[in-house]
Design a protein around this motif. Structure first.
Motif, mmCIF file in Angstrom:
data_model
loop_
_atom_site.group_PDB
_atom_site.id
_atom_site.type_symbol
_atom_site.label_atom_id
_atom_site.label_comp_id
_atom_site.label_asym_id
_atom_site.label_seq_id
_atom_site.Cartn_x
_atom_site.Cartn_y
_atom_site.Cartn_z
ATOM 1 N N HIS A 172 23.579 40.577 -81.002
ATOM 2 C CA HIS A 172 22.479 41.484 -80.704
ATOM 3 C C HIS A 172 21.729 41.044 -79.448
ATOM 4 O O HIS A 172 21.351 39.886 -79.312
ATOM 5 C CB HIS A 172 21.517 41.555 -81.893
ATOM 6 C CG HIS A 172 22.091 42.325 -83.038
ATOM 7 N ND1 HIS A 172 21.349 43.137 -83.819
ATOM 8 C CD2 HIS A 172 23.360 42.439 -83.515
ATOM 9 C CE1 HIS A 172 22.102 43.707 -84.732
ATOM 10 N NE2 HIS A 172 23.338 43.282 -84.564
ATOM 11 N N GLY A 173 21.558 41.989 -78.519
ATOM 12 C CA GLY A 173 20.794 41.731 -77.298
ATOM 13 C C GLY A 173 21.577 41.044 -76.196
ATOM 14 O O GLY A 173 21.049 40.826 -75.112
ATOM 15 N N TYR B 122 24.913 44.431 -91.667
ATOM 16 C CA TYR B 122 24.713 43.279 -90.786
ATOM 17 C C TYR B 122 25.462 42.077 -91.354
ATOM 18 O O TYR B 122 25.451 41.822 -92.548
ATOM 19 C CB TYR B 122 23.223 42.965 -90.647
ATOM 20 C CG TYR B 122 22.967 41.821 -89.700
ATOM 21 C CD1 TYR B 122 23.083 42.003 -88.330
ATOM 22 C CD2 TYR B 122 22.663 40.548 -90.174
ATOM 23 C CE1 TYR B 122 22.881 40.956 -87.449
ATOM 24 C CE2 TYR B 122 22.461 39.500 -89.297
ATOM 25 C CZ TYR B 122 22.568 39.709 -87.944
ATOM 26 O OH TYR B 122 22.372 38.665 -87.078
ATOM 27 N N THR C 102 14.585 48.811 -75.666
ATOM 28 C CA THR C 102 15.059 49.880 -76.525
ATOM 29 C C THR C 102 16.577 49.952 -76.452
ATOM 30 O O THR C 102 17.148 49.941 -75.373
ATOM 31 C CB THR C 102 14.466 51.239 -76.073
ATOM 32 O OG1 THR C 102 13.053 51.122 -76.063
ATOM 33 C CG2 THR C 102 14.904 52.340 -77.007
ATOM 34 N N TYR C 103 17.200 50.038 -77.593
ATOM 35 C CA TYR C 103 18.652 50.117 -77.678
ATOM 36 C C TYR C 103 19.060 51.462 -78.272
ATOM 37 O O TYR C 103 18.362 52.022 -79.103
ATOM 38 C CB TYR C 103 19.203 48.998 -78.563
ATOM 39 C CG TYR C 103 18.885 47.618 -78.045
ATOM 40 C CD1 TYR C 103 19.586 47.091 -76.970
ATOM 41 C CD2 TYR C 103 17.898 46.842 -78.630
ATOM 42 C CE1 TYR C 103 19.314 45.824 -76.491
ATOM 43 C CE2 TYR C 103 17.616 45.575 -78.155
ATOM 44 C CZ TYR C 103 18.320 45.068 -77.086
ATOM 45 O OH TYR C 103 18.044 43.814 -76.621
ATOM 46 N N ARG C 104 20.217 51.937 -77.858
ATOM 47 C CA ARG C 104 20.746 53.189 -78.401
ATOM 48 C C ARG C 104 21.590 52.913 -79.640
ATOM 49 O O ARG C 104 22.073 51.803 -79.846
ATOM 50 C CB ARG C 104 21.598 53.906 -77.357
ATOM 51 C CG ARG C 104 20.770 54.430 -76.212
ATOM 52 C CD ARG C 104 21.584 55.335 -75.317
ATOM 53 N NE ARG C 104 22.562 54.567 -74.559
ATOM 54 C CZ ARG C 104 23.712 55.060 -74.118
ATOM 55 N NH1 ARG C 104 24.039 56.301 -74.367
ATOM 56 N NH2 ARG C 104 24.534 54.314 -73.428
ATOM 57 N N THR D 280 28.670 43.438 -80.615
ATOM 58 C CA THR D 280 27.538 42.702 -81.180
ATOM 59 C C THR D 280 27.732 42.328 -82.647
ATOM 60 O O THR D 280 26.810 41.817 -83.279
ATOM 61 C CB THR D 280 26.241 43.532 -81.046
ATOM 62 O OG1 THR D 280 26.396 44.773 -81.730
ATOM 63 C CG2 THR D 280 25.901 43.784 -79.589
ATOM 64 N N ASP E 73 24.793 52.942 -82.101
ATOM 65 C CA ASP E 73 26.214 52.672 -81.919
ATOM 66 C C ASP E 73 26.975 53.968 -81.637
ATOM 67 O O ASP E 73 27.775 54.036 -80.709
ATOM 68 C CB ASP E 73 26.765 51.982 -83.174
ATOM 69 C CG ASP E 73 28.252 51.710 -83.080
ATOM 70 O OD1 ASP E 73 28.617 50.585 -82.685
ATOM 71 O OD2 ASP E 73 29.046 52.615 -83.396
ATOM 72 N N PRO F 276 22.773 45.822 -74.976
ATOM 73 C CA PRO F 276 21.982 46.202 -73.793
ATOM 74 C C PRO F 276 22.697 47.253 -72.935
ATOM 75 O O PRO F 276 23.926 47.280 -72.864
ATOM 76 C CB PRO F 276 21.836 44.885 -73.020
ATOM 77 C CG PRO F 276 22.064 43.817 -74.025
ATOM 78 C CD PRO F 276 23.062 44.388 -75.000
ATOM 79 N N SER G 185 24.563 40.927 -73.376
ATOM 80 C CA SER G 185 25.316 41.860 -72.546
ATOM 81 C C SER G 185 26.755 41.372 -72.375
ATOM 82 O O SER G 185 27.222 41.117 -71.280
ATOM 83 C CB SER G 185 24.617 42.016 -71.194
ATOM 84 O OG SER G 185 25.122 43.122 -70.517
ATOM 85 N N ASP H 227 25.520 47.915 -81.991
ATOM 86 C CA ASP H 227 24.111 47.866 -82.370
ATOM 87 C C ASP H 227 23.397 46.830 -81.516
ATOM 88 O O ASP H 227 23.868 45.696 -81.389
ATOM 89 C CB ASP H 227 23.961 47.518 -83.855
ATOM 90 C CG ASP H 227 24.425 48.643 -84.773
ATOM 91 O OD1 ASP H 227 24.379 49.815 -84.351
ATOM 92 O OD2 ASP H 227 24.848 48.332 -85.905
ATOM 93 N N ASN H 228 22.293 47.226 -80.911
ATOM 94 C CA ASN H 228 21.477 46.354 -80.058
ATOM 95 C C ASN H 228 22.241 45.827 -78.844
ATOM 96 O O ASN H 228 21.971 44.720 -78.366
ATOM 97 C CB ASN H 228 20.876 45.195 -80.857
ATOM 98 C CG ASN H 228 19.913 45.681 -81.906
ATOM 99 O OD1 ASN H 228 19.042 46.501 -81.624
ATOM 100 N ND2 ASN H 228 20.079 45.212 -83.128
#
Length: 142
Positions: A84-85, A27, A1-3, A75, A5, A39, A87, A36-37
């Motif tokens: 995205h995803g 995007y 789960t991502y928060r 991201t 922006d 970690p 770190s 966005d996305n």
């Protein structure tokens, strides 16, 4: 789960961490900075980095004028290694207190084709200076 922006930006602001550009409106857009996305490990990593840098530089905490962390990459599209995803974040290079802290906290320094990678307990810091107009620290958090 991502928060979202916006939630990440709001939290970073409370740590005295700024972001150079607004979020992307779509995007694939460039010339923006997106979380966005992103970690949680990257969010916690940059917050911990700011705190430890201020302790190292004997700052009383908060936004006291040293360890000025400005995020310049997240991201958004256009990066070869992050998105995205991942770190990974980029931060401005120009603050000497940040650079001194990174170099002093490194337990290993490795020369790569892209420059020196400073390995720290928080992650790997690569000084990217291929473009003199865009020198920055590329941070891959653990």
């Amino acid at each position: 789960t991502y928060r979202a922006d916006k939630d990440i930006r709001d939290e970073l602001r409370t740590f005295g961490i700024t972001v150079n550009k607004a979020n992307c409106s779509s995007y694939g857009q460039t010339n923006c900075t997106s979380f966005d996305n992103l970690p949680e490990s990257a969010v916690r990593g940059i917050e911990k980095f700011k705190t430890q840098c201020e302790i190292y530089n004997k700052c009383g905490g908060g936004n006291c004028g040293i360890c000025n962390v400005v995020i310049t990459g997240g991201t958004e599209a256009g990066h070869q290694t992050h998105g995205h995803g991942e770190s990974i974040l980029d931060i401005r290079y120009e603050d000497v207190d940040l650079t001194n802290y990174i170099i002093s906290s490194a337990y290993n320094k490795i020369l790569t084709k892209d420059g020196y990678v400073y390995q720290t307990s928080l992650g790997n810091f690569l000084l990217e200076n291929n473009d003199p107009n865009n020198t920055h620290w590329h941070i891959n958090f653990r």
